[in-house]
Write an enzyme that holds these catalytic residues in place. Structure first.
Site, PDB file in Angstrom:
ATOM      1  N   HIS A  43      21.523  68.491  32.914  1.00 19.27           N
ATOM      2  CA  HIS A  43      21.653  67.458  31.883  1.00 19.27           C
ATOM      3  C   HIS A  43      23.021  67.543  31.229  1.00 19.27           C
ATOM      4  O   HIS A  43      23.151  67.899  30.062  1.00 19.27           O
ATOM      5  CB  HIS A  43      20.567  67.634  30.823  1.00 19.27           C
ATOM      6  CG  HIS A  43      19.186  67.391  31.335  1.00 19.27           C
ATOM      7  ND1 HIS A  43      18.818  66.210  31.938  1.00 19.27           N
ATOM      8  CD2 HIS A  43      18.091  68.156  31.344  1.00 19.27           C
ATOM      9  CE1 HIS A  43      17.563  66.264  32.287  1.00 19.27           C
ATOM     10  NE2 HIS A  43      17.086  67.447  31.948  1.00 19.27           N
ATOM     11  N   GLU A 128      10.291  69.899  34.522  1.00 19.11           N
ATOM     12  CA  GLU A 128       9.824  71.271  34.771  1.00 19.11           C
ATOM     13  C   GLU A 128       8.297  71.342  34.632  1.00 19.11           C
ATOM     14  O   GLU A 128       7.607  71.939  35.475  1.00 19.11           O
ATOM     15  CB  GLU A 128      10.483  72.231  33.776  1.00 19.11           C
ATOM     16  CG  GLU A 128      10.009  73.665  33.974  1.00 19.11           C
ATOM     17  CD  GLU A 128      10.422  74.587  32.835  1.00 19.11           C
ATOM     18  OE1 GLU A 128      11.565  74.506  32.362  1.00 19.11           O
ATOM     19  OE2 GLU A 128       9.569  75.400  32.425  1.00 19.11           O
ATOM     20  N   SER A 221      18.873  66.960  27.316  1.00 19.64           N
ATOM     21  CA  SER A 221      18.616  68.363  27.663  1.00 19.64           C
ATOM     22  C   SER A 221      17.633  68.956  26.661  1.00 19.64           C
ATOM     23  O   SER A 221      17.893  68.997  25.455  1.00 19.64           O
ATOM     24  CB  SER A 221      19.935  69.143  27.627  1.00 19.64           C
ATOM     25  OG  SER A 221      19.683  70.516  27.428  1.00 19.64           O
ATOM     26  N   SER A 265      22.973  74.044  29.367  1.00 17.16           N
ATOM     27  CA  SER A 265      23.562  73.285  30.473  1.00 17.16           C
ATOM     28  C   SER A 265      24.942  72.738  30.087  1.00 17.16           C
ATOM     29  O   SER A 265      25.397  71.736  30.639  1.00 17.16           O
ATOM     30  CB  SER A 265      22.616  72.157  30.906  1.00 17.16           C
ATOM     31  OG  SER A 265      22.177  71.434  29.783  1.00 17.16           O
TER      32      SER A 265
HETATM   33  S1  SF4 Z   1      17.565  80.530  32.946  1.00 14.52           S
HETATM   34 FE1  SF4 Z   1      18.069  78.422  32.323  1.00 14.52          FE
HETATM   35  S2  SF4 Z   1      17.200  77.123  33.915  1.00 14.52           S
HETATM   36 FE2  SF4 Z   1      16.232  79.132  34.072  1.00 14.52          FE
HETATM   37  S3  SF4 Z   1      14.388  78.947  32.866  1.00 14.52           S
HETATM   38 FE3  SF4 Z   1      15.973  79.800  31.538  1.00 14.52          FE
HETATM   39  S4  SF4 Z   1      16.838  78.001  30.489  1.00 14.52           S
HETATM   40 FE4  SF4 Z   1      15.692  77.237  32.276  1.00 14.52          FE
END
Ligand code: SF4
Length: 282
Positions: A43, A128, A221, A265
């Site tokens: 994102h 997710e 995000s 992100s």
């Molecule tokens: S490391 Fe990043 S992508 Fe993986 S679960 Fe945690 S926040 Fe989500």
């Protein structure tokens, strides 16, 4: 204006890994246009633009992807039916699902096999959460708040509880307490990611020190949005911006101190640009 930079922030492990895998898969010369990402890989607009220039095209479904071409699965994961369809079509898959999301998917699947009603605490519409539910053959229920639990546990004698990785521990705790009132056998897995937690804790810590906050990252995000909410809930004037251009349009003035923090992100260079801009403002 005193500028306080967050001690944690920027790309998390899962996002870093997804971007690296995408860059590695980037086509060269004649091969342009043969790598696709199912939805934006992360994102963050500037990162997506950069990947697009390197040859990664975004598709919303498998229709435009042909046999032999490559499909990138983003860190949120996807419904397993999409993976099956893609394999059947002969599409090469690069699975950038974050290993922490993979863990949730596996746990959800095992719990269903063991006869548990699976409840995922999180945002129903988030990719997710959809992917985790998919790994239970769509048997899992989603609870966005404690009030959703009554319906979600109806008819179940044992319940397995998981969380979307970016949720707050405090909110998950409320779900646990409410669930224990409803069901006697509960199996709980804390699937909240440490990267998300440490960023949220840092936002809480900073919100006690500043008059204003700039949270840098995509508006869509989940983890960046949560950071902005933490500052807003602490009644801190909060600017959630995607880049320095957007911040300039905010005309922020009169704050003695400001915290600057990038979401999971958000690449560091965008946050640095913001800090450099703030330094020019007296
Ligand atoms: S490391 Fe990043 S992508 Fe993986 S679960 Fe945690 S926040 Fe989500």
């Amino acid at each position: 204006m005193k500028i306080i930079t967050a001690s944690v922030g920027g790309f998390c492990f899962g996002v870093k890994r997804a971007v690296k895998l995408a860059e590695k898969a980037c086509p060269k010369g004649q091969e342009q246009g043969k790598v696709y990402s199912l939805g934006p890989l992360i994102h963050n607009r500037p990162v997506i633009q950069d990947l697009s220039q390197k040859g990664v095209r975004i598709v919303n479904d498998l229709k435009g992807v042909r046999r032999g071409e490559t499909l990138l699965i983003r860190s949120h994961g996807v419904h397993p039916s999409i993976l099956r369809k893609a394999r059947k079509k002969g599409i090469k898959i690069i699975d950038a699902t974050c290993p922490f999301v993979n863990r949730c998917q596996r746990l959800a699947r095992v719990l269903v096999k063991e006869g548990y009603r699976v409840i995922v605490f999180g945002d129903k519409k988030h990719s997710e959460v959809k992917s985790i539910v998919g790994f239970t053959d769509d048997k899992a229920m989603v609870a966005e708040r404690p009030q959703d639990l009554q319906k979600a546990v109806k008819g179940a004698s044992k319940v397995g509880l998981l969380s979307q990785t970016t949720q707050s521990k405090a909110a998950f705790g409320q779900i646990v307490v409410a669930l224990l009132e409803l069901v006697s056998e509960v199996k709980i897995f804390n699937t909240i990611c440490q990267a998300a937690t440490s960023r949220q804790e840092e936002a809480k810590r900073l919100s006690k020190k500043v008059e204003s906050a700039i949270v840098v990252g995509g508006k869509n995000s989940a983890n960046t949005d949560r950071l902005a909410s933490i500052f807003r809930n602490a009644r801190i004037k909060t600017y959630h911006v995607e880049d320095v251009k957007e911040l300039k349009a905010c005309r922020m003035n009169g704050h003695k101190s400001v915290a600057v923090m990038g979401g999971a992100s958000t690449p560091d260079w965008i946050t640095k640009e913001i800090i450099n801009y703030l330094k020019t403002k007296k």
